[in-house]
Design an enzyme around this catalytic site. Structure first.
Site, PDB file in Angstrom:
ATOM      1  N   ASP A  46     -29.917   9.702   3.013  1.00  0.00           N
ATOM      2  CA  ASP A  46     -28.883  10.728   2.879  1.00  0.00           C
ATOM      3  C   ASP A  46     -28.410  11.148   4.270  1.00  0.00           C
ATOM      4  O   ASP A  46     -29.224  11.353   5.176  1.00  0.00           O
ATOM      5  CB  ASP A  46     -29.442  11.947   2.135  1.00  0.00           C
ATOM      6  CG  ASP A  46     -28.368  12.981   1.849  1.00  0.00           C
ATOM      7  OD1 ASP A  46     -27.646  12.818   0.854  1.00  0.00           O
ATOM      8  OD2 ASP A  46     -28.259  13.954   2.624  1.00  0.00           O
TER       9      ASP A  46
ATOM     10  N   ASN B  54     -17.764  17.276   6.977  1.00  0.00           N
ATOM     11  CA  ASN B  54     -16.486  17.181   6.259  1.00  0.00           C
ATOM     12  C   ASN B  54     -15.678  18.471   6.378  1.00  0.00           C
ATOM     13  O   ASN B  54     -14.466  18.446   6.615  1.00  0.00           O
ATOM     14  CB  ASN B  54     -16.742  16.876   4.782  1.00  0.00           C
ATOM     15  CG  ASN B  54     -16.531  15.410   4.448  1.00  0.00           C
ATOM     16  OD1 ASN B  54     -15.958  14.660   5.232  1.00  0.00           O
ATOM     17  ND2 ASN B  54     -16.998  15.001   3.292  1.00  0.00           N
TER      18      ASN B  54
ATOM     19  N   ASP C 203     -15.078   9.998   6.115  1.00  0.00           N
ATOM     20  CA  ASP C 203     -15.037   8.611   5.634  1.00  0.00           C
ATOM     21  C   ASP C 203     -15.412   7.636   6.751  1.00  0.00           C
ATOM     22  O   ASP C 203     -16.103   6.634   6.515  1.00  0.00           O
ATOM     23  CB  ASP C 203     -13.642   8.275   5.103  1.00  0.00           C
ATOM     24  CG  ASP C 203     -13.342   8.955   3.776  1.00  0.00           C
ATOM     25  OD1 ASP C 203     -14.282   9.494   3.150  1.00  0.00           O
ATOM     26  OD2 ASP C 203     -12.164   8.949   3.361  1.00  0.00           O
TER      27      ASP C 203
ATOM     28  N   GLU D 143     -22.748  10.731   0.002  1.00  0.00           N
ATOM     29  CA  GLU D 143     -23.281  10.370   1.321  1.00  0.00           C
ATOM     30  C   GLU D 143     -24.672   9.752   1.221  1.00  0.00           C
ATOM     31  O   GLU D 143     -25.408   9.700   2.204  1.00  0.00           O
ATOM     32  CB  GLU D 143     -23.318  11.606   2.231  1.00  0.00           C
ATOM     33  CG  GLU D 143     -24.313  12.672   1.835  1.00  0.00           C
ATOM     34  CD  GLU D 143     -23.755  13.703   0.864  1.00  0.00           C
ATOM     35  OE1 GLU D 143     -24.281  14.824   0.839  1.00  0.00           O
ATOM     36  OE2 GLU D 143     -22.800  13.389   0.128  1.00  0.00           O
TER      37      GLU D 143
END
Length: 227
Positions: free
Chosen positions: A91, A99, A108, A134
């Site tokens: 993770d 983000n 991204d 993620e």
């Protein structure tokens, strides 16, 4: 004279039929070539569709669905051959923070870069997949638990030292990953159990402060946590 005319007429008829037959042969050859070309194009299109069905569009890795299919096959193969199999659940730490502060396009880019870092040095039979969001997964075939932990630590360090854009603004001072490690048959005898064990180890890694590798609980009494 009449016999000559008939013979001449027959000869002309034969020539005409021969020409038409040759034309039919050429038409048939062209038709076969077109059929072969279309068949090849159709096979390529089907191959692309099949690849799209098992591939994550953002990272180019295998997707969640194919991970489950492949894991089931590898567990069955390992059980049949008496070989170990390890699974890493990974993770990206504080990804929502990244983000929220730098935007989804930058996020991204992080996911694509992490995907590339996970595949660097990968053995041909191992498999890397985007599990969702993620989260990533790595199937390590013929790999015992503590060997898998060493490989996981190398991956963690590779990500931690990569110069991600805005990485220094993360809560830990750099962009990092947490990794959970579980193995067959030590931690589970079937695919779903192995996923659950690796996910539990990942959960423990997140609660241990992130940016570390944690082994599934069944082996933690025998060896210290890596990270």
């Amino acid at each position: 004279l009449r016999q000559y005319r008939l013979t001449e007429e027959n000869r002309q008829l034969i020539n005409t039929l021969s020409s038409k037959n040759q034309a039919l042969v050429e038409m048939n050859r062209e038709l076969e070539a077109k059929i072969h070309e279309r068949t090849h194009e159709l096979a390529e299109a089907n191959s692309r569709l099949a690849q799209l069905a098992v591939t994550d569009g953002l990272t180019g890795l295998y997707n969640h669905r194919h991970l489950h299919e492949r894991l089931a096959l590898e567990v069955e193969r390992s059980a049949r051959n008496g070989l170990p199999l390890s699974l890493l659940m990974i993770d990206v730490d504080h990804f929502k923070h990244y983000n929220d502060h730098h935007g989804h396009p930058a996020g991204d880019d992080v996911l694509r870069t992490v995907a590339r870092l996970l595949t660097e040095g990968r053995r041909a039979n191992d498999m890397v997949a985007r599990y969702g969001g993620e989260e990533f997964s790595v199937i390590l075939v013929d790999t015992a638990k503590f060997t898998a932990a060493k490989l996981a630590e190398r991956i963690r360090e590779r990500v931690a030292t990569h110069p991600f854009a805005f990485g220094g603004r993360q809560p830990s001072g750099h962009l990092s990953i947490s990794v959970g490690v579980a193995s067959f048959p030590d931690d589970a005898a079937e695919p779903e159990g192995l996923l659950k064990a690796a996910d539990g180890a990942l959960y423990a890694a997140k609660h241990a402060g992130r940016d570390c590798v944690v082994l599934a609980p069944s082996a933690q009494s025998d060896a210290p946590t890596t990270g």
